[in-house]
Scaffold this active site. Sequence first.
Site, PDB file in Angstrom:
ATOM      1  N   PHE A 147      28.687 -40.171 104.521  1.00  0.00           N
ATOM      2  CA  PHE A 147      29.733 -40.498 105.483  1.00  0.00           C
ATOM      3  C   PHE A 147      29.457 -41.761 106.124  1.00  0.00           C
ATOM      4  O   PHE A 147      30.456 -42.548 106.053  1.00  0.00           O
ATOM      5  CB  PHE A 147      29.955 -39.529 106.357  1.00  0.00           C
ATOM      6  CG  PHE A 147      30.596 -37.955 105.953  1.00  0.00           C
ATOM      7  CD1 PHE A 147      31.889 -37.962 105.643  1.00  0.00           C
ATOM      8  CD2 PHE A 147      30.038 -36.748 105.462  1.00  0.00           C
ATOM      9  CE1 PHE A 147      32.660 -36.908 105.273  1.00  0.00           C
ATOM     10  CE2 PHE A 147      30.357 -35.833 105.135  1.00  0.00           C
ATOM     11  CZ  PHE A 147      31.870 -35.719 104.861  1.00  0.00           C
TER      12      PHE A 147
ATOM     13  N   GLU B 136      28.636 -19.770 108.443  1.00  0.00           N
ATOM     14  CA  GLU B 136      29.922 -19.670 107.272  1.00  0.00           C
ATOM     15  C   GLU B 136      29.466 -19.006 106.002  1.00  0.00           C
ATOM     16  O   GLU B 136      30.267 -18.041 105.586  1.00  0.00           O
ATOM     17  CB  GLU B 136      30.087 -21.151 107.077  1.00  0.00           C
ATOM     18  CG  GLU B 136      31.035 -21.986 107.965  1.00  0.00           C
ATOM     19  CD  GLU B 136      30.990 -23.436 107.967  1.00  0.00           C
ATOM     20  OE1 GLU B 136      30.096 -24.049 106.987  1.00  0.00           O
ATOM     21  OE2 GLU B 136      31.748 -24.229 108.334  1.00  0.00           O
TER      22      GLU B 136
ATOM     23  N   ALA C  29      29.390 -35.045 110.725  1.00  0.00           N
ATOM     24  CA  ALA C  29      30.079 -36.156 109.954  1.00  0.00           C
ATOM     25  C   ALA C  29      30.852 -37.169 110.759  1.00  0.00           C
ATOM     26  O   ALA C  29      31.078 -38.582 110.571  1.00  0.00           O
ATOM     27  CB  ALA C  29      31.242 -35.324 109.011  1.00  0.00           C
TER      28      ALA C  29
HETATM   29  C1  LIG Z   1      26.304 -27.596 104.262  1.00  0.00           C
HETATM   30  C2  LIG Z   1      26.594 -28.418 105.161  1.00  0.00           C
HETATM   31  C3  LIG Z   1      27.783 -28.030 106.074  1.00  0.00           C
HETATM   32  C4  LIG Z   1      28.124 -28.977 107.097  1.00  0.00           C
HETATM   33  N1  LIG Z   1      29.307 -28.730 107.904  1.00  0.00           N
HETATM   34  C5  LIG Z   1      29.634 -29.663 108.568  1.00  0.00           C
HETATM   35  C6  LIG Z   1      30.738 -29.561 109.469  1.00  0.00           C
HETATM   36  O1  LIG Z   1      31.480 -28.658 109.341  1.00  0.00           O
HETATM   37  N2  LIG Z   1      31.203 -30.622 110.328  1.00  0.00           N
HETATM   38  C7  LIG Z   1      30.378 -31.692 110.476  1.00  0.00           C
HETATM   39  O2  LIG Z   1      30.904 -32.592 111.085  1.00  0.00           O
HETATM   40  N3  LIG Z   1      29.529 -31.713 109.746  1.00  0.00           N
HETATM   41  C8  LIG Z   1      28.759 -30.906 108.781  1.00  0.00           C
HETATM   42  N4  LIG Z   1      27.695 -31.087 108.315  1.00  0.00           N
HETATM   43  C9  LIG Z   1      26.837 -32.497 108.696  1.00  0.00           C
HETATM   44  C10 LIG Z   1      27.269 -33.565 108.065  1.00  0.00           C
HETATM   45  O3  LIG Z   1      27.713 -33.267 106.669  1.00  0.00           O
HETATM   46  C11 LIG Z   1      26.512 -34.782 108.091  1.00  0.00           C
HETATM   47  O4  LIG Z   1      26.140 -35.069 109.520  1.00  0.00           O
HETATM   48  C12 LIG Z   1      26.805 -35.801 107.286  1.00  0.00           C
HETATM   49  O5  LIG Z   1      26.820 -35.566 106.020  1.00  0.00           O
HETATM   50  C13 LIG Z   1      25.765 -36.980 107.691  1.00  0.00           C
HETATM   51  O6  LIG Z   1      26.315 -38.292 107.143  1.00  0.00           O
HETATM   52  P1  LIG Z   1      25.092 -39.285 106.406  1.00  0.00           P
HETATM   53  O7  LIG Z   1      25.871 -40.249 105.808  1.00  0.00           O
HETATM   54  O8  LIG Z   1      24.219 -39.591 107.476  1.00  0.00           O
HETATM   55  O9  LIG Z   1      24.488 -38.418 105.421  1.00  0.00           O
HETATM   56  P2  LIG Z   1      24.501 -37.680 104.210  1.00  0.00           P
HETATM   57  O10 LIG Z   1      26.154 -37.529 104.204  1.00  0.00           O
HETATM   58  O11 LIG Z   1      23.900 -36.707 103.780  1.00  0.00           O
HETATM   59  O12 LIG Z   1      24.530 -38.755 102.810  1.00  0.00           O
HETATM   60  C14 LIG Z   1      23.304 -39.417 102.774  1.00  0.00           C
HETATM   61  C15 LIG Z   1      23.276 -40.128 101.244  1.00  0.00           C
HETATM   62  O13 LIG Z   1      22.211 -40.537 101.234  1.00  0.00           O
HETATM   63  C16 LIG Z   1      21.744 -40.391  99.699  1.00  0.00           C
HETATM   64  N5  LIG Z   1      20.346 -40.544  99.576  1.00  0.00           N
HETATM   65  C17 LIG Z   1      19.262 -39.887 100.511  1.00  0.00           C
HETATM   66  N6  LIG Z   1      18.190 -40.539 100.177  1.00  0.00           N
HETATM   67  C18 LIG Z   1      18.354 -41.295  99.300  1.00  0.00           C
HETATM   68  C19 LIG Z   1      17.387 -42.149  98.707  1.00  0.00           C
HETATM   69  N7  LIG Z   1      16.045 -42.298  98.922  1.00  0.00           N
HETATM   70  N8  LIG Z   1      18.070 -43.409  98.000  1.00  0.00           N
HETATM   71  C20 LIG Z   1      19.113 -43.447  97.703  1.00  0.00           C
HETATM   72  N9  LIG Z   1      20.251 -42.261  98.308  1.00  0.00           N
HETATM   73  C21 LIG Z   1      19.770 -41.660  98.875  1.00  0.00           C
HETATM   74  C22 LIG Z   1      22.155 -38.705  99.448  1.00  0.00           C
HETATM   75  O14 LIG Z   1      22.396 -38.736  97.978  1.00  0.00           O
HETATM   76  C23 LIG Z   1      23.763 -39.139 100.106  1.00  0.00           C
HETATM   77  O15 LIG Z   1      24.449 -39.252  99.280  1.00  0.00           O
HETATM   78  C24 LIG Z   1      27.167 -30.174 107.151  1.00  0.00           C
HETATM   79  C25 LIG Z   1      26.030 -30.429 106.633  1.00  0.00           C
HETATM   80  C26 LIG Z   1      25.893 -29.564 105.553  1.00  0.00           C
HETATM   81  C27 LIG Z   1      24.649 -29.715 104.552  1.00  0.00           C
END
Ligand SMILES: Cc1cc2nc3c(=O)[nH]c(=O)nc-3n(C[C@H](O)[C@H](O)[C@H](O)COP(=O)(O)OP(=O)(O)OC[C@H]3O[C@@H](n4cnc5c(N)ncnc54)[C@H](O)[C@@H]3O)c2cc1C
Length: 454
Positions: free
Chosen positions: A20, A177, A323
């Site tokens: 995200f 959930e 998110a």
């Molecule tokens: C099962 C589940 C349900 C959830 N439900 C909710 C909800 O209902 N509402 C809500 O607001 N939030 C929810 N969340 C939380 C939300 O998904 C996270 O807060 C959000 O995805 C964080 O975004 P981000 O971009 O920081 O990380 P992420 O979305 O986790 O993205 C990280 C990215 O980095 C990549 N990556 C990781 N390490 C490396 C590396 N070393 N090299 C290259 N790429 C890498 C991964 O492949 C991924 O694509 C949920 C999370 C989970 C797991």
Amino acid sequence: MAPGQPQSEKPHVVILGGGFAGLTAAKALRRAPVSITIIDRRNHHLFQPLLYQVAMAALSPADIAAPIRGVFSRNKNVNVELAEAERIDAEHRLVALDHGETIEYDYLIVATGMTHFYFGHDDWAEHAPGLKSAAEALQIRNRFLRAFEMAERTDDEYDRQAWMTFVIVGAGPTGVELAGTMAEIARRDLPGDFRHCDTRQARIILIEAHDRVLHSMDAPLSARAKRDLEGFGVEVRLSSMVTGIDDDGVDIGDERIGAKNVIWAAGVKATSIGATIGAATDKSGRVIVEPDLSAPGHPEIFVVGDLASFTDPETDEAAPGLAPVAIQMGRHAARIIAADVKAGGSQKKRPTFHYRDRGELATIGRARAVGVVFGKHRVTGLLAWLLWLVVHIYFLIGFRNRLMVLFGWAQAYLRFERGARLITGEETDASKEGPIIRNNPREQSAESLEEIAE
Ligand SMILES: Cc1cc2nc3c(=O)[nH]c(=O)nc-3n(C[C@H](O)[C@H](O)[C@H](O)COP(=O)(O)OP(=O)(O)OC[C@H]3O[C@@H](n4cnc5c(N)ncnc54)[C@H](O)[C@@H]3O)c2cc1C
């Protein structure tokens, strides 16, 4: 240097992670005079809030995933690379990738999120998969559906009960959930399909170390969620610390629960790349960032999303791992970079990040959810569930033919039929990233994905 490294004179922005935060940052910057490289170890962006629906056979992975290349196919200044980032050399402005190449940056946005944490018991991972990737969702789905097949096949009553006992460790939103949905499926969707085992006898046990479920929400909402879960037939065990997990069950101190199916929804820790910046981290390993989201001492490095440990200097409130926080952080970092580039160098006074909290909802099962919206208004029951549905349909718009997804949900929720109730392949090792999601122009478009980040 990586082969895909752009040769242009424009400042090079490298974004680690197409989740995200990373995706939003790239979208916010794609029209700025910069060249962008997005590096992700998966080829797709994943809508994690609906992963449990894949695990519970209501949706397929392609419904909630979008190939990152497809999102940016029309933006010639955006380069996408499938690779794992292993180390950041902040002094020399380099990122080392798993295939041995390094990539240079002028600005770096680190958005790699969190991973599972088994509280020092990494051996539990093979018995209790967590839910963070499409592969893990499919693994959980396979195990869940296979358990009923095994229960149907055995003549041994003890074995049958063990196959039909499902333990979920951790009663945060994901655990709640999963537990609610599992109970519904076992009691409402499956009974007619089996001849020897009565799927209504399945035990769904939700174990939580805290004294309430959904402890990030207030006490009345936690109490309501617990009541709703119990109404679905879930056994909720609070103030219970899991001390052992193996192939045949779970230990809580001296107590043994025989269960062939355990799911981990308890702990997370930061992805390890954050620590290589050399900045201070909190107890989960998240990088403690400055008010503008940059890493201390490195105005050219931003850490955003779940990986950032951010406390608002005005309200003293810590940003939660959600998110919308990740989306807002990604956009904030992008705006600062765009302003820097326009000004021809780092601005003296950068804006502080403030999270605009529009609410939080957690669904429990069919027509049941709890949450807080528009500031401080509590919502529960059918109204909360309808809000949850509207929010998720809105955010899902860009991922797939909306009608297909709506049809899948309607089938699951109204007719007690789960279209994706398939056991596929051998049990996969979900720690390996996958599956590769291919672009299907009929299903995804860059325009519609724009709406996801709004
Ligand atoms: C099962 C589940 C349900 C959830 N439900 C909710 C909800 O209902 N509402 C809500 O607001 N939030 C929810 N969340 C939380 C939300 O998904 C996270 O807060 C959000 O995805 C964080 O975004 P981000 O971009 O920081 O990380 P992420 O979305 O986790 O993205 C990280 C990215 O980095 C990549 N990556 C990781 N390490 C490396 C590396 N070393 N090299 C290259 N790429 C890498 C991964 O492949 C991924 O694509 C949920 C999370 C989970 C797991």
